[in-house]
Scaffold this motif. Structure first.
Motif, short mmCIF file in Angstrom:
data_model
loop_
_atom_site.label_atom_id
_atom_site.label_comp_id
_atom_site.label_asym_id
_atom_site.label_seq_id
_atom_site.Cartn_x
_atom_site.Cartn_y
_atom_site.Cartn_z
N TYR A 98 4.44 52.13 -13.00
CA TYR A 98 3.42 51.06 -13.03
C TYR A 98 4.07 49.70 -13.31
O TYR A 98 3.69 48.69 -12.73
N SER A 115 -6.43 48.78 -11.13
CA SER A 115 -6.64 49.91 -12.02
C SER A 115 -7.83 50.70 -11.47
O SER A 115 -8.86 50.11 -11.16
N HIS A 118 -9.12 56.20 -15.57
CA HIS A 118 -8.23 56.86 -16.53
C HIS A 118 -8.34 58.37 -16.41
O HIS A 118 -9.31 58.90 -15.86
N ARG A 123 -4.71 58.19 -19.81
CA ARG A 123 -3.68 57.45 -19.06
C ARG A 123 -4.30 56.77 -17.85
O ARG A 123 -5.22 57.30 -17.22
N GLU A 124 -3.74 55.61 -17.53
CA GLU A 124 -4.31 54.82 -16.43
C GLU A 124 -3.91 55.39 -15.07
O GLU A 124 -2.83 55.94 -14.91
#
Ligand SMILES: [Zn+2]
Length: 1018
Positions: A98, A115, A118, A123-124
């Motif tokens: 990322y 984005s 999640h 976590r993204e």
């Protein structure tokens, strides 16, 4: 090496040879642009040198990736990785990937990072858009045009307007990497791909950049990726040792994360679907690594999914074979399509596109499960030449992560280029597929699916509607009663293959069993839900709600995954397929929130909840910790209503708390002033443990997911913990032991070999910060052990309930923990992930509370339970009627034989039992009954499988008579407790909500499972 000049001619003749004359004539040559660098653009010399150093063979690369263009402003992947993409010994964590993508975004106007949500562990997930500055500046305008193509109702299905929009738009090609965590190559390949697309000035790449938006999710299973990098780092730090297998990927499941596109249970599926539909993307291309060297399974083997548009299946062929042609031209061996993967199930992540008017694609490239460079030896079936693999992989080769990255990037770049050159065609197809989805009612039908407003299980109905909402389907609700005509069901001229004469029931909804001779009228009350098929995403609703028929005579003998899934059946709610177009004129309004009527009616201090199998009832028990809840052992009437056996009577509850709980959980309570006169027993919030092995956690993960979603607390313990726990019964009331996915029961006891090698730790350390969270051990190898098996037995003897499923049922039966139950050996039976009909036998058992006669269940090849009243008895029972035929002798088949010269004697009645029963005891056995199981300890059959002719509901059921009528759910009393055995899997992939309560009943009534039991006399 690559001979550029010959490319065009050879590709054309290749296409002709493959017989795709039409595609060739329609599309012509995929452009005249030669793939390869622009000599005017300087290259990154050092990086390029490393690429070629790490590539193990000259033909494992291509002119698209054998160099890296230089940039003064945009950082190359080595700025984060410390070496080039695909370098040995380097696997980046998600945050590094990322970080790099965001560095690209900062340095280049051609990159944007979004984005997209999640994971379960927080976590993204990201999506990276790469395109020309001009395209990125007008993303929203482009999206607005694509949105109109995606929903042709907005342009009144006007083809001319669609053409105008197509001309003005660029397509979106969505690439997803690393959903399967041990398949490790995609993140670095996609980092470098993003760099190339942003920086490279060659004509070939410029055409991609200007002609389309490439959207990239470099890591789909982010939780699993970080754990995999931990394991790999551990391996690098202990180079001489065996390393632990990646037993956990995501929070809940491992490879099944790529089977969730139907049930939409996992966050990653939802995030990818929302990205795909939100961007109005045309392609979803998912990257995997298990087959040498690049298997493009886009154009898979049959049978194809029955609900996809033929426009799509043509696109599969065009893209797949084009890809093979391009890479074969570049001299890369081992690139093929078609293969053995069938395209039937819509459960794969890529199928989100197929079911939402896009194009699903999938690559299997060759991965080493890490970044080691190793010699790989293939089995013959992977290197032999077949008609669809004309240039197969080499039997033996040195293979590197860089080789893998070369294949991934080259495949993707040639695909992107081809797609960009033909973007008008693919955009038009995108529109046409959406238009044909909207026109479905008047074409192939149906017109709608109706969920009746008087559903007996409104909670399950709401859950199924919510799945469809997650899939992007529009849901309407009738504002008044309406009726439709249901056509007469035609008698089939010939029975379906594998079905007995006159009994072709596969694909027949249970509701249709009484097939009327003529058309009938069906009434639906106001409040009925309607899934109209004149909407762009009608296809996914149709695929989920329809029935699946897989012929046992299908040439495909190795189905890749489940063959049946009919969601209405597995959720155990009524869904009516309506072809009558009149349904679309019924008065209805669109709904966004599905909320079954709930709350409290009447007045009084005792609250009655009807037991209808809605899982929220179990949630209520755990939520109302201090309330006293009783289960009625018989049906009763109260508040002017009928209540099923097992219904809840709640006392000592705070009125406000109960009212709030009922309305939040979607439950209806009826307050009464006096308790009805019916026998009851307490419903307890049992202390639950879920037992796992260190062999595999894949299938039990769906059980954890279900318990969490129902807010039922549980301890998560391993077989090793069982062996070490002094008194399990002191800690737990119920131990759930879901399927392990290992056929051999001894492996549960033995674990992995410990006589050599090193311990395999699964624990959180500085070196491995992402593992050891769900559970941990210093050594994964030891199994349950004999001491553990004894502790499980002791737990049951002391009043605990051990619930076992499929292979763990096999385990307890094989160890002799369930006297009277043995396993039959299947002969020809082949039930590949199908929906079967089970019949309720013992409605007095608490396990059956809330259920009535028929229950659809998910079954994957048994096991086949046989029952006996004798300990150690049973074994192989007689199969079928032919073995009870009379011996050769005088007379006709029905006649008695005689003995010449002797008066006839009366033959005693032979003991008879149905396949789900134990044979009655004979006088011979009772004379000295030392092996007879006492009546109170004999297995109690709650559900059995239906008769052979009624068994199959959906999917492949071949040789079903071997399991037909046999017990499906069995309760075996043992000491003060019980062992419950399931032949079906009641909790599976978020798809089987209708059978969850079989498990919940065993939990809530753990200390009263003998309720309603009628014992045999002897
Ligand atoms: Zn995979």
């Amino acid at each position: 090496m690559f001979r550029e000049g010959e490319a065009v001619r050879r590709i054309q003749s290749g296409l002709l040879l493959l017989g795709f004359v039409m595609a060739s004539a329609l599309l012509g040559r995929a452009g005249d642009t030669t793939p390869g660098r622009d000599p005017k653009q300087p290259i990154n010399e050092e990086y390029t040198k490393k690429i070629n150093e790490y590539t193990t063979q000259p033909n494992f690369t291509s002119p698209l990736v054998n160099y890296l263009p230089a940039s003064k402003t945009v950082p190359a992947p080595d700025s984060v990785l410390g070496d080039v993409a695909g370098a040995p010994n380097i696997l980046p964590y998600s945050h590094q990937v990322y970080q790099y993508m965001r560095m690209l975004e900062k340095a280049s106007p051609r990159v944007k990072v979004f984005s997209i949500g999640h994971t379960e562990e927080g976590r993204e997930m990201i999506a990276v858009a790469v395109s020309s500055e001009a395209n990125l500046a007008k993303l929203e305008e482009n999206r607005a045009r694509l949105a109109k193509l995606a929903d042709p109702r907005t342009i009144k299905l006007d083809d001319a307007e669609a053409d105008r929009l197509v001309q003005a738009s660029v397509p979106v090609y969505y690439i997803t990497g690393t959903i399967h965590s041990p398949e490790t190559g995609a993140p670095t390949a996609l980092m470098e791909l993003a760099y190339r697309l942003a920086v490279d000035e060659s004509a070939y790449i410029r055409e991609i950049r200007n002609g389309m938006v490439t959207l990239i999710t470099p890591i789909v299973e982010v939780d699993g990726r970080d754990r995999m990098v931990d394991i790999y780092r551990w391996h690098l730090a202990h180079p001489k040792q065996n390393y632990p297998p990646l037993i956990y990927w995501g929070k809940y499941v491992a490879h099944d994360n790529n089977r969730d596109a139907m049930g939409m249970t996992l966050k990653l599926t939802e995030n990818v679907l929302n990205t795909f539909t939100g961007w109005k993307a045309q392609v979803l291309h998912d990257l995997h690594e298990s087959v040498p060297y690049l298997y493009d399974n886009t154009a898979g083997d049959g049978p194809f999914n029955a609900w996809v548009d033929p426009i799509l299946t043509n696109e599969w062929e065009m893209l797949g074979w084009r890809n093979v042609a391009d890479m074969t031209e570049m001299g890369m061996p081992g690139v093929f399509t078609h293969g053995e993967f069938d395209t039937w199930s819509p459960g794969y992540l890529m199928f989100i596109a197929a079911m939402h008017n896009g194009i699903s694609r999938l690559y299997e490239t060759f991965g080493n499960g890490g970044a080691d460079t190793v010699e790989r030896t293939l089995p013959p079936d992977e290197y032999q030449r077949t008609w669809w693999r004309q240039n197969p992989p080499q039997p033996k080769t040195l293979w590197s992560q860089r080789d893998n990255n070369n294949y991934e990037e080259t495949g993707l770049l040639t695909s992107l280029h081809y797609f960009s050159e033909n973007s008008r065609l693919f955009l038009k197809n995108f529109y046409l597929k959406a238009k044909r989805s909207v026109s479905k009612p008047g074409n192939e039908g149906p017109a709608a699916y109706v969920f009746p407003g008087d559903e007996a299980r409104p909670g399950a109905q709401a859950e199924l509607l919510r799945v469809l909402q997650k899939q992007g389907c529009e849901i309407s609700r009738a504002t008044a009663a309406f009726s439709v005509t249901i056509p007469a069901k035609k008698q089939p001229r010939r029975p379906a293959a594998g079905q007995p004469q006159g009994g072709a029931t596969s694909g027949a909804p249970s509701a249709d069993k009484t097939a009327a001779p003529g058309p009938t009228t069906l009434q639906f009350p106001a409040g009925s839900y309607v899934i109209r098929m004149d909407q762009p995403y009608s296809r996914i609703a149709d695929a989920l709600l329809d029935y699946q028929y897989w012929s046992p005579e299908d040439p495909q003998k190795t189905p890749y995954d489940d063959t049946g899934w009919t969601f209405g059946e597995l959720f155990h709610v009524r869904v009516v397929r309506v072809t009558d177009l009149k349904v679309l004129d019924a008065p209805m309004e669109k709904v966004t929130k599905i909320a079954p009527s709930s709350g409290v009616s009447g007045s009084g201090t005792i609250y009655a909840f009807n037991h209808n199998g809605d899982t929220a009832l179990a949630t209520l028990r755990y939520r109302m910790k201090n309330a006293s809840i009783e289960a009625a052992e018989e049906p009763f009437e109260a508040a002017g209503r009928k209540f099923n056996r097992g219904s809840f009577l709640v006392k000592d509850a705070s009125d406000a708390e109960l009212e709030r709980a009922a309305s939040e959980l979607g439950l209806q309570a009826y307050a009464v002033s006096a308790a009805p006169t019916v026998k009851t027993h307490p419903v307890r919030a049992a202390r639950v443990a879920l037992l796992h092995t260190w062999l595999s956690t894949q299938t039990e993960g769906w059980w954890r997911q279900a318990l969490d979603s129902m807010q039922i607390p549980f301890d998560y313990i391993s077989t090793q913990t069982v062996g070490k726990t002094e008194d399990l019964r002191a800690k737990y009331d119920v131990i759930l032991f879901p399927p392990v996915g290992r056929g051999d029961p001894s492996q549960i006891v033995n674990g992995l070999p410990t006589a050599w090698g090193n311990p395999l730790p699964w624990k959180t350390t500085a070196e491995t910060p992402n593992i050891g969270k769900e559970d941990s051990t210093d050594d994964m190898r030891p199994g349950l052990g004999w001491a553990g098996a004894a502790r499980l037995k002791e737990f049951v003897q002391k009043g605990g309930v051990l619930l076992t499923v499929m292979d763990t049922a096999n385990f307890v039966a094989t160890l002799g923990m369930t006297p009277g139950v043995s396993l039959g050996r299947p002969q020809k039976m082949k039930i590949v992930g199908a929906v079967l009909r089970a019949k309720l036998l013992d409605d007095g058992s608490p396990i059956a509370y809330g259920f009535s006669e028929d229950l659809p269940v998910y079954c994957a090849n048994g096991p086949i339970f046989n029952l006996s009243n004798l300990s150690g008895g049973g074994g192989f029972r007689r199969l079928g009627p032919d073995q009870t035929m009379r011996a050769t002798g005088r007379g006709a088949a029905d006649d008695p034989d005689f003995v010449p010269g002797r008066a006839a004697t009366e033959t005693p009645e032979e003991p008879h039992a149905e396949p789900w029963e134990a044979l009655p005891l004979t006088g011979e056995q009772l004379r000295n009954p030392i092996t007879v199981i006492p009546p109170a300890d004999r297995p109690r059959v709650i559900f059995r499988y239906a008769d052979a002719k009624d068994l199959a509901i959906s999917g492949l059921v071949d040789g079903g008579s071997e399991i037909a009528q046999h017990a499906a759910v069995v309760d075996v009393p043992s000491g003060a407790g019980h062992i419950v055995l399931f032949s079906n899997n009641p909790i599976y992939r978020g798809e089987t909500l209708g059978s969850y309560f079989l498990v919940l009943n065993a939990i809530l009534n753990f200390d009263n499972l003998n309720a309603g039991r009628k014992l045999a006399e002897k």
